[in-house]
Design a protein around this motif. Sequence first.
Motif, PDB file in Angstrom:
ATOM      1  N   UNK A   1      -2.905   1.602   3.982  1.00  0.00           N
ATOM      2  CA  UNK A   1      -1.838   1.271   3.035  1.00  0.00           C
ATOM      3  C   UNK A   1      -2.183   0.043   2.208  1.00  0.00           C
ATOM      4  N   UNK A   2      -2.916  -0.894   2.784  1.00  0.00           N
ATOM      5  CA  UNK A   2      -3.319  -2.087   2.039  1.00  0.00           C
ATOM      6  C   UNK A   2      -4.426  -1.770   1.036  1.00  0.00           C
ATOM      7  N   UNK A   3      -5.305  -0.836   1.387  1.00  0.00           N
ATOM      8  CA  UNK A   3      -6.461  -0.534   0.540  1.00  0.00           C
ATOM      9  C   UNK A   3      -6.136   0.458  -0.576  1.00  0.00           C
ATOM     10  N   UNK A   4      -5.183   1.338  -0.334  1.00  0.00           N
ATOM     11  CA  UNK A   4      -4.881   2.394  -1.302  1.00  0.00           C
ATOM     12  C   UNK A   4      -3.787   1.956  -2.268  1.00  0.00           C
ATOM     13  N   UNK A   5      -3.674   2.638  -3.412  1.00  0.00           N
ATOM     14  CA  UNK A   5      -2.618   2.294  -4.357  1.00  0.00           C
ATOM     15  C   UNK A   5      -1.232   2.581  -3.771  1.00  0.00           C
ATOM     16  N   UNK A   6      -0.256   1.868  -4.279  1.00  0.00           N
ATOM     17  CA  UNK A   6       1.120   2.019  -3.790  1.00  0.00           C
ATOM     18  C   UNK A   6       1.792   3.191  -4.488  1.00  0.00           C
ATOM     19  N   UNK A   7       1.528   4.382  -3.960  1.00  0.00           N
ATOM     20  CA  UNK A   7       2.184   5.591  -4.459  1.00  0.00           C
ATOM     21  C   UNK A   7       2.306   6.576  -3.311  1.00  0.00           C
ATOM     22  N   UNK A   8       2.886   7.723  -3.595  1.00  0.00           N
ATOM     23  CA  UNK A   8       3.120   8.710  -2.541  1.00  0.00           C
ATOM     24  C   UNK A   8       1.816   9.197  -1.925  1.00  0.00           C
ATOM     25  N   UNK A   9       0.793   9.378  -2.726  1.00  0.00           N
ATOM     26  CA  UNK A   9      -0.489   9.848  -2.204  1.00  0.00           C
ATOM     27  C   UNK A   9      -1.093   8.834  -1.241  1.00  0.00           C
ATOM     28  N   UNK A  10      -1.061   7.561  -1.622  1.00  0.00           N
ATOM     29  CA  UNK A  10      -1.581   6.519  -0.739  1.00  0.00           C
ATOM     30  C   UNK A  10      -0.817   6.444   0.566  1.00  0.00           C
TER      31      UNK A  10
END
Length: 132
Positions: free
Chosen positions: A70-79
Amino acid sequence: VGRAVAICLGPWIGLTGTIYGIALVALLYCAALLCFAKESTGYQPVPMLMGLVGPAISSIVAAGLCFAALQALPENATGTLIGLFSGLAAFAACMLLIDRKGLIEDWESARNLMSQRQRTQLAQGAPGPDIQ
């Protein structure tokens, strides 16, 4: 009742206090269950707690991986979904590594219970599940 009290006290003790209150109630509930289970069933608390070591370690690893994703990925539904599924995969992998024998025993017990239930239903004339 204890959780409801902790939540109702939320405006005065704040969000952090409410979370601590709910955690305290959960710990007291767990301790009470362990004590009363010993008296009513004869089981000792230590073996029951030892059965929770594998799931606890697996949960910590899964939560850590989910948090990292969650910290590394973008803040969206896919992440968020990638984080959740990576945590789920980590939990399953850890449980297989740590407690494979116990999981196999649990699976066999569940299958035996299901087959006994099906045989009982068929013996009583009740329609069983349509398994092909």
